[in-house]
Design a protein around this motif. Structure first.
Motif, PDB file in Angstrom:
ATOM      1  N   LYS A 414       5.115  -1.540   1.311  1.00  0.00           N
ATOM      2  CA  LYS A 414       3.695  -1.189   1.317  1.00  0.00           C
ATOM      3  C   LYS A 414       3.510   0.282   0.961  1.00  0.00           C
ATOM      4  O   LYS A 414       2.576   0.650   0.241  1.00  0.00           O
ATOM      5  CB  LYS A 414       3.092  -1.499   2.691  1.00  0.00           C
ATOM      6  CG  LYS A 414       3.070  -2.983   3.000  1.00  0.00           C
ATOM      7  CD  LYS A 414       2.546  -3.271   4.402  1.00  0.00           C
ATOM      8  CE  LYS A 414       2.656  -4.763   4.709  1.00  0.00           C
ATOM      9  NZ  LYS A 414       2.074  -5.120   6.007  1.00  0.00           N
ATOM     10  N   GLY A 415       4.414   1.128   1.463  1.00  0.00           N
ATOM     11  CA  GLY A 415       4.381   2.528   1.078  1.00  0.00           C
ATOM     12  C   GLY A 415       4.660   2.712  -0.402  1.00  0.00           C
ATOM     13  O   GLY A 415       4.035   3.548  -1.071  1.00  0.00           O
ATOM     14  N   ILE A 416       5.598   1.934  -0.947  1.00  0.00           N
ATOM     15  CA  ILE A 416       5.943   2.018  -2.364  1.00  0.00           C
ATOM     16  C   ILE A 416       4.740   1.697  -3.243  1.00  0.00           C
ATOM     17  O   ILE A 416       4.371   2.471  -4.133  1.00  0.00           O
ATOM     18  CB  ILE A 416       7.100   1.058  -2.710  1.00  0.00           C
ATOM     19  CG1 ILE A 416       8.402   1.529  -2.092  1.00  0.00           C
ATOM     20  CG2 ILE A 416       7.264   0.937  -4.225  1.00  0.00           C
ATOM     21  CD1 ILE A 416       9.529   0.521  -2.212  1.00  0.00           C
ATOM     22  N   LEU A 566       2.977   8.781   1.335  1.00  0.00           N
ATOM     23  CA  LEU A 566       3.075   9.416   2.645  1.00  0.00           C
ATOM     24  C   LEU A 566       2.602  10.874   2.595  1.00  0.00           C
ATOM     25  O   LEU A 566       1.947  11.357   3.523  1.00  0.00           O
ATOM     26  CB  LEU A 566       4.503   9.327   3.167  1.00  0.00           C
ATOM     27  CG  LEU A 566       4.968   7.912   3.551  1.00  0.00           C
ATOM     28  CD1 LEU A 566       6.480   7.853   3.703  1.00  0.00           C
ATOM     29  CD2 LEU A 566       4.291   7.444   4.829  1.00  0.00           C
ATOM     30  N   ALA A 567       2.926  11.558   1.494  1.00  0.00           N
ATOM     31  CA  ALA A 567       2.453  12.934   1.349  1.00  0.00           C
ATOM     32  C   ALA A 567       0.930  12.987   1.262  1.00  0.00           C
ATOM     33  O   ALA A 567       0.303  13.948   1.736  1.00  0.00           O
ATOM     34  CB  ALA A 567       3.071  13.569   0.101  1.00  0.00           C
ATOM     35  N   GLU A 674       1.383  -7.698  13.714  1.00  0.00           N
ATOM     36  CA  GLU A 674       1.552  -6.683  12.678  1.00  0.00           C
ATOM     37  C   GLU A 674       0.321  -5.782  12.604  1.00  0.00           C
ATOM     38  O   GLU A 674      -0.814  -6.252  12.624  1.00  0.00           O
ATOM     39  CB  GLU A 674       1.794  -7.344  11.329  1.00  0.00           C
ATOM     40  CG  GLU A 674       2.003  -6.358  10.204  1.00  0.00           C
ATOM     41  CD  GLU A 674       2.230  -7.037   8.871  1.00  0.00           C
ATOM     42  OE1 GLU A 674       1.634  -6.605   7.873  1.00  0.00           O
ATOM     43  OE2 GLU A 674       3.018  -8.009   8.830  1.00  0.00           O
ATOM     44  N   MET A 675       0.562  -4.484  12.486  1.00  0.00           N
ATOM     45  CA  MET A 675      -0.519  -3.512  12.398  1.00  0.00           C
ATOM     46  C   MET A 675      -0.641  -2.979  10.973  1.00  0.00           C
ATOM     47  O   MET A 675       0.244  -3.182  10.140  1.00  0.00           O
ATOM     48  CB  MET A 675      -0.266  -2.363  13.376  1.00  0.00           C
ATOM     49  CG  MET A 675      -0.189  -2.790  14.831  1.00  0.00           C
ATOM     50  SD  MET A 675      -0.071  -1.404  15.993  1.00  0.00           S
ATOM     51  CE  MET A 675       1.510  -0.705  15.543  1.00  0.00           C
ATOM     52  N   ALA A 676      -1.721  -2.269  10.704  1.00  0.00           N
ATOM     53  CA  ALA A 676      -1.881  -1.619   9.414  1.00  0.00           C
ATOM     54  C   ALA A 676      -0.828  -0.519   9.277  1.00  0.00           C
ATOM     55  O   ALA A 676      -0.442   0.112  10.261  1.00  0.00           O
ATOM     56  CB  ALA A 676      -3.280  -1.028   9.290  1.00  0.00           C
ATOM     57  N   PRO A 677      -0.339  -0.264   8.067  1.00  0.00           N
ATOM     58  CA  PRO A 677       0.696   0.756   7.878  1.00  0.00           C
ATOM     59  C   PRO A 677       0.341   2.115   8.458  1.00  0.00           C
ATOM     60  O   PRO A 677       1.213   2.823   8.962  1.00  0.00           O
ATOM     61  CB  PRO A 677       0.829   0.818   6.348  1.00  0.00           C
ATOM     62  CG  PRO A 677       0.480  -0.555   5.889  1.00  0.00           C
ATOM     63  CD  PRO A 677      -0.614  -1.005   6.814  1.00  0.00           C
ATOM     64  N   ILE A 678      -0.926   2.495   8.407  1.00  0.00           N
ATOM     65  CA  ILE A 678      -1.317   3.806   8.914  1.00  0.00           C
ATOM     66  C   ILE A 678      -1.010   3.948  10.397  1.00  0.00           C
ATOM     67  O   ILE A 678      -0.686   5.033  10.891  1.00  0.00           O
ATOM     68  CB  ILE A 678      -2.824   4.065   8.628  1.00  0.00           C
ATOM     69  CG1 ILE A 678      -3.135   5.565   8.724  1.00  0.00           C
ATOM     70  CG2 ILE A 678      -3.706   3.254   9.535  1.00  0.00           C
ATOM     71  CD1 ILE A 678      -2.617   6.357   7.574  1.00  0.00           C
ATOM     72  N   GLU A 679      -1.069   2.832  11.141  1.00  0.00           N
ATOM     73  CA  GLU A 679      -0.780   2.869  12.579  1.00  0.00           C
ATOM     74  C   GLU A 679       0.708   3.115  12.832  1.00  0.00           C
ATOM     75  O   GLU A 679       1.077   3.845  13.759  1.00  0.00           O
ATOM     76  CB  GLU A 679      -1.234   1.573  13.247  1.00  0.00           C
ATOM     77  CG  GLU A 679      -2.726   1.308  13.149  1.00  0.00           C
ATOM     78  CD  GLU A 679      -3.552   2.447  13.738  1.00  0.00           C
ATOM     79  OE1 GLU A 679      -3.162   2.985  14.807  1.00  0.00           O
ATOM     80  OE2 GLU A 679      -4.561   2.818  13.131  1.00  0.00           O
TER      81      GLU A 679
END
Length: 775
Positions: A414-416, A566-567, A674-679
């Motif tokens: 998801k980050g990719i 992420l940056a 499962e949570m949202a990636p930001i969490e």
């Protein structure tokens, strides 16, 4: 499996489907139409009284030849133990049915003293006849969750008393827990499973469904799971299949239910009530299945049950033709012929080791290899021959198709993809239209709902991706490893279709390897050569591409695209997430050791020894940390929450099981739904130290400024070591992993000041993309 069993199964294989109606071999018998629970998924408790069949009426009805073949009967309700004459009912049944061999009883266990008394009385009668007695206690969650579903406080504790009585009781041949899944408990299922495992109790899960007999055919709310709830339930069932359930029938039912829930496929699980099951209601009515059947007669004591049962076959056919494919009820039975053939062969293999015999035949290895190659070629040709279609485009915006291993994505994936999207938006603005190709669309749909980066995005299947690839502005292999697996085939077809019509093709931030069979490596090379632009996530991947014969002179190396995303979000994360406290927080980014992939160069025994030692050392090191820092908080974080990548939540629950010395220090709040990636990013930001094993757990730790200790599960040959060495992260080898060394490294990380997040500047994926595209 004896000869007679094999012969009867072969006869069933030969029979055409649907199977012909025959005398019932199994009966469901709800003996009372009232209940002392107030379950959310049932309305029986609203009945103030029950007009129940009497002992004499039951005896008279069971004299019918219709019941001469019954081998199993289940007593349920309402709450069956509320019938004072339950033992007499059971005695009548076991005396009247000549072929009966099994009796089951389901109870809510609420009035536990009365329930225990009734169970004991019934069990003695059943055992006196030499029959099998099965007891199921309904538990719909752990503790308060169960009480909320059942509408009765204290129900869970009362049920525990019944279980204590029943467990190891010689009168009870089989004790089971039955959990009905509805909206109230769907996100809390693992807690009950852990309770059952800890107490050596078997549990089966069934989806609550609208039900004629429960007066809920028009009650929808308890059963109306959201898409996210369906996803969690399906992934929980996948975990049961992989790590818990052993019964072939139950495994097949779970698989069938998964396909129904998440892909709207027709039911594949068999059901005895389609051809050899019956229901006797509390009133004594005769019916086919309890879920959909109308009463066939007012009372089995009045009239001829045999004639009525067979004369109403058209009603049963109507149910089979119009209801069965969408039924989620947990009935089981004989499936379609093709499925039954597969199950029969599996049973033969279990009994006689047929597969091992075949594998040992001369030439089998070569045959197997050619068969696998043929499968890959067929998959490739299937996608090559998909008819081309045009994806609608906005005049003023670019349309970008991103393919890869999406539809199986981890938090790292998801980050990719968010990083890839971010890079293109920096060049072409926010109006960019994205199309994401997903191997399993329901997984990526969850991601789309979680991330604002997925705005203006369409999710398609691999076939749809191949169809529209030629109408894109860009076709992108969006990060992750280009590795030797069969799923390369649709990706190759997508790149071929795009390249043939001049669409710009890009390998964007990918790794290369591990390699596979020769046909995999040929496909991997083809995708690289079909790419107009190539960005690798590390120098090693570029070297691997070069080793395949790809001309890499103009190729670019940048850091993983997840760093770019992420940056972009790191400054927005709340730095005061945790309450002011002196407690240290250790975040875990661990996974099950995939030895078959990363240690296949070792003898299996040696690889398994590394795996066993890893798990032992983890527990010992965490236990040592608790002794050194008594108030330390240990937070396991799952980088993967789907079964395609091996759901980390199941791994964590398994390795912590039984280790009570860690219980008070474990914070399992990240192991729920499962949570949202930001969490999850906030959890990284909030930790004092990270023990990273998954590659992207280390990426997240470095990018968000967390002191990180990396476990090299690639055994010195892959991405984890390369990443740790580039950024001077502490690295501990899985080979000869020791408790003392790992504990020391973690203690140092916990004591160090938090580092600054990694800044990539010209090495970022985003800047590299701009460079390649001349933006």
């Amino acid at each position: 499996m004896n000869f007679s069993s094999v012969f009867s199964q072969v006869k069933l294989l030969a029979k055409s489907r649907p199977l012909p109606l025959e005398k019932p071999t199994v009966i469901q018998f709800p003996v009372i139409d009232t209940c002392n629970s107030k379950c959310q998924m049932c309305r029986i408790w609203e009945n103030k009284k029950s007009q129940d069949i009497t002992i004499s009426q039951l005896k008279m009805g069971l004299e019918s030849p219709l019941f001469s073949e019954v081998m199993g009967i289940g007593f349920n309700g309402g709450e069956p133990t509320l019938r004072a004459d339950l033992p007499e009912l059971v005695d009548t049944v076991v005396t009247s049915l000549p072929k009966l061999n099994s009796v089951s009883l389901i109870t809510n266990a609420y009035k536990y003293l009365q329930v225990i008394e009734q169970i004991e009385a019934v069990a003695k009668i059943v055992k006196s006849k030499g029959l099998h007695f099965d007891l199921m206690v309904s538990l719909d969650g752990y503790g308060d969750v169960h009480d909320k579903v059942r509408g009765r406080s204290g129900n869970f504790e009362n049920a525990k008393k019944v279980l204590e009585f029943a467990k190891d009781n010689p009168l009870i041949d089989n004790l089971r827990i039955g959990c009905t899944v509805i909206r109230e408990n769907v996100l809390k299922l693992p807690d009950l499973l852990e309770y059952c495992i800890e107490n050596n109790l078997y549990v089966k899960y069934r989806l609550g469904v609208p039900h004629q007999r429960l007066y809920t055919e028009n009650l929808l709310d308890p059963y109306a799971l959201s898409f996210e709830e369906k996803y969690e339930f399906v992934e929980f069932l996948e975990g049961l299949i992989k790590d818990y359930e052993t019964s072939p029938h139950q495994l097949f039912f779970y698989r069938s239910l998964i396909e129904q829930i998440i892909r709207d496929k027709p039911r594949q699980a068999g059901c005895d009530w389609k051809h050899r099951g019956a229901t006797i209601t509390a009133k004594g009515e005769l019916a086919y299945c309890a879920v959909q059947s109308k009463p066939l007669m007012e009372s089995i004591a009045k009239g001829d049950p045999l004639t009525v049962f067979f004369d109403n076959e058209e009603h049963l056919k109507d149910i089979v033709n119009n209801k069965c494919e969408t039924c989620h009820h947990d009935y089981v039975g004989i499936p379609d012929r093709k499925t039954y053939q597969k199950q029969f062969l599996e049973r033969l293999d279990q009994r006689f080791g047929v597969k091992n015999i075949v594998r040992s035949l001369p030439g089998f290895s070569l045959y197997s290899k050619r068969r696998r190659e043929k499968h890959f070629i067929n998959l490739l040709e299937h996608h090559r021959t998909v008819e081309a279609t045009v994806h609608p485009k906005s005049i003023n915006s670019k349309t970008i198709l991103i393919c890869g291993w999406y539809g199986t994505e981890t938090l790292g994936d998801k980050g990719i993809i968010a990083g890839v999207m971010h890079g293109f938006r920096e060049i072409y603005g926010s109006d960019v239209q994205f199309v994401v190709v997903a191997l399993h669309t329901y997984i990526t749909e969850i991601t789309r709902r979680q991330m604002k980066e997925f705005s203006n995005c369409r999710i398609v299947t691999t076939e749809q991706g191949a169809a529209i690839a030629g109408s894109m502005d860009y076709v992108v292999f969006g990060g992750g490893p280009l590795m030797g697996i069969d799923e390369l085939a649709p990706m190759q077809a997508i790149f071929e279709r795009a390249k043939a019509v001049g669409v710009t093709t890009i390998v964007a931030g990918c790794g290369v390897g591990p390699f596979g069979e020769q046909w995999h490596d040929n496909s991997l090379k083809s995708i690289l050569e079909l790419s107009d632009k190539r960005i690798y996530r590390d120098k090693r991947s570029l070297d691997y591409a070069t080793s395949l014969g790809v001309h890499t002179t103009n190729d670019v190396v940048a850091e993983d695209p997840a760093f770019t995303w992420l940056a972009s979000i790191e400054p927005t994360l709340d730095v005061a997430l945790r309450e002011k406290t002196s407690k240290k927080v250790l975040l875990l980014g661990l996974r099950d050791f995939p030895y078959q992939e990363y240690a296949r160069h070792l003898p299996e025994a040696e690889a398994l020894a590394i795996k066993d030692n890893y798990e032992k050392v983890i527990i010992e090191s965490l236990s040592q940390l608790v002794q050194n820092i008594p108030d330390i908080v240990i937070r396991p974080l799952p980088m993967c929450t789907n079964h395609f990548g091996s759901d980390d939540r199941w791994f964590y629950r398994r390795i912590f099981r039984g280790h009570k010395q860690l219980k008070d220090n474990l914070d399992l709040s990240l192991l729920g739904a499962e949570m949202a990636p930001i969490e999850y990013c906030k959890a990284f930001k909030n930790a004092d130290a990270l023990l990273a094993m998954r590659f992207h757990s280390l990426v997240f730790g470095l990018a968000l400024g967390t002191n990180s200790v990396a476990l090299d599960y690639t055994l010195g040959k892959g991405k984890v070591r390369s990443l740790a060495e580039r950024f001077d992260a502490e690295l501990v080898s899985m080979i000869n992993l020791s408790t003392g060394e790992l504990t020391r490294q973690i203690m140092v990380a916990l004591d160090n000041e938090k580092p600054q997040p990694i800044k990539l500047d010209n090495l970022s994926f985003s800047s590299s993309l701009k460079q390649l595209l001349g933006a």
